[in-house]
Each structure stands twice: as C-alpha cells, then as structure tokens.
Design a protein around this motif. Structure first.
Motif: not given
Length: 157
Positions: A140-157
């Motif tokens: 749950r906490w990992a999903a919240a970190d990944g959903a942060r706007p500044e994480a967009a470049a880290h998600r790829g695609g």
C-alpha cells in the motif's frame, strides 16, 4: 528558536504526549506526515494525532535526533525512535528504528511540513505482525509512493 532547539522541543513533546506543545511548533496550517498514519494538517489535527495515534498505540516513547542541518528553509536530522506497543496483538513489544526527518520551515521558524523516511517493514516486524499483514501494508505504501506526481518519470512508459 534555532533548528536544534526546535528538534529538542519536538522530540520532548512527542515523548511526553503533549499534543498542544507539538502542534505549537507548527505553522497554523502546518502538516505532519507520519509514515504510518499519513498526513495531519492544522494544529488541532496534529495534537490529536499525537494523543490518539502515537500515545493510543504506545508508551515509553524516546526520540533522539542527531546531526541536524538546516538552511532556515529546510532542515534534516537523523533519528533513533523507540516505544513500547500497547496494541492488543503486540502489547509490551519494544520497537526501535532509525530514520531521517525532513522539516520544511516558515521564515519565522515554524514547521510548515514534517515528513520522514524509515524502514516501516522493520518496525512492523518487531511488532511480530503476520507476514501477510506486513506485506499488505508495504505494498500500500509502495503504491502511494509510485503514484506521486514526481514519480511519473520513474514509472516508465
């Protein structure tokens, strides 16, 4: 108040369960982002968070901050935090973990935003929670970190 004095007052208030003293260190609309319980904005919410969440689930708190650095706008400190759980499923278990606190400061030195980084899994494991419960919380906490706007470049695609 210097940053080191703010840290001392901050940790003293937490250990004592003094929500009003903790909240007074924050700007009126300041936010305390707790890594377990989430964000609490405004002095009344911060005071309640300390009294109900922290001191509602634990006792014998100790919080030592070290190596503080601040430029007057932002400050960081390493910490060692511990408490004894009063949760029914973990009563009497002592939890100890290290982390880093981040303080965003107003020009008058009030805390605008506090957030922290520490190994939540290690803290939960010390409570002897079931592995499935720990995994569910960490995902749950990992999903919240990944959903942060500044994480967009880290998600790829």
């Amino acid at each position: 108040m210097t940053f080191a004095e703010t840290l001392a007052a901050f940790t003293r208030a937490v250990a004592a369960g003094d929500g009003d003293a903790l909240a007074a260190l924050f700007a009126v609309d300041g936010t305390y982002v707790d890594a377990f319980y989430g964000p609490f904005t405004g002095r009344p919410a911060i005071a309640r968070m300390l009294q109900h969440h922290f001191h509602g689930a634990g006792r014998d708190f100790r919080w030592d901050m070290s190596d503080p650095v601040s430029d007057g706008r932002i400050g960081y400190a390493r910490y060692l935090f511990s408490y004894t759980s009063t949760l029914p499923e973990a009563a009497g278990r002592r939890v100890v973990f290290a982390g880093i606190g981040c303080f965003e400061l107003a020009p008058d030195g009030a805390i605008r935003r506090y957030s922290e980084v520490f190994d939540r899994g290690a803290a939960l494991a010390q409570l002897d929670f079931a592995p499935e419960r720990i995994k569910k919380a960490l995902l749950r906490w990992a999903a919240a970190d990944g959903a942060r706007p500044e994480a967009a470049a880290h998600r790829g695609g």
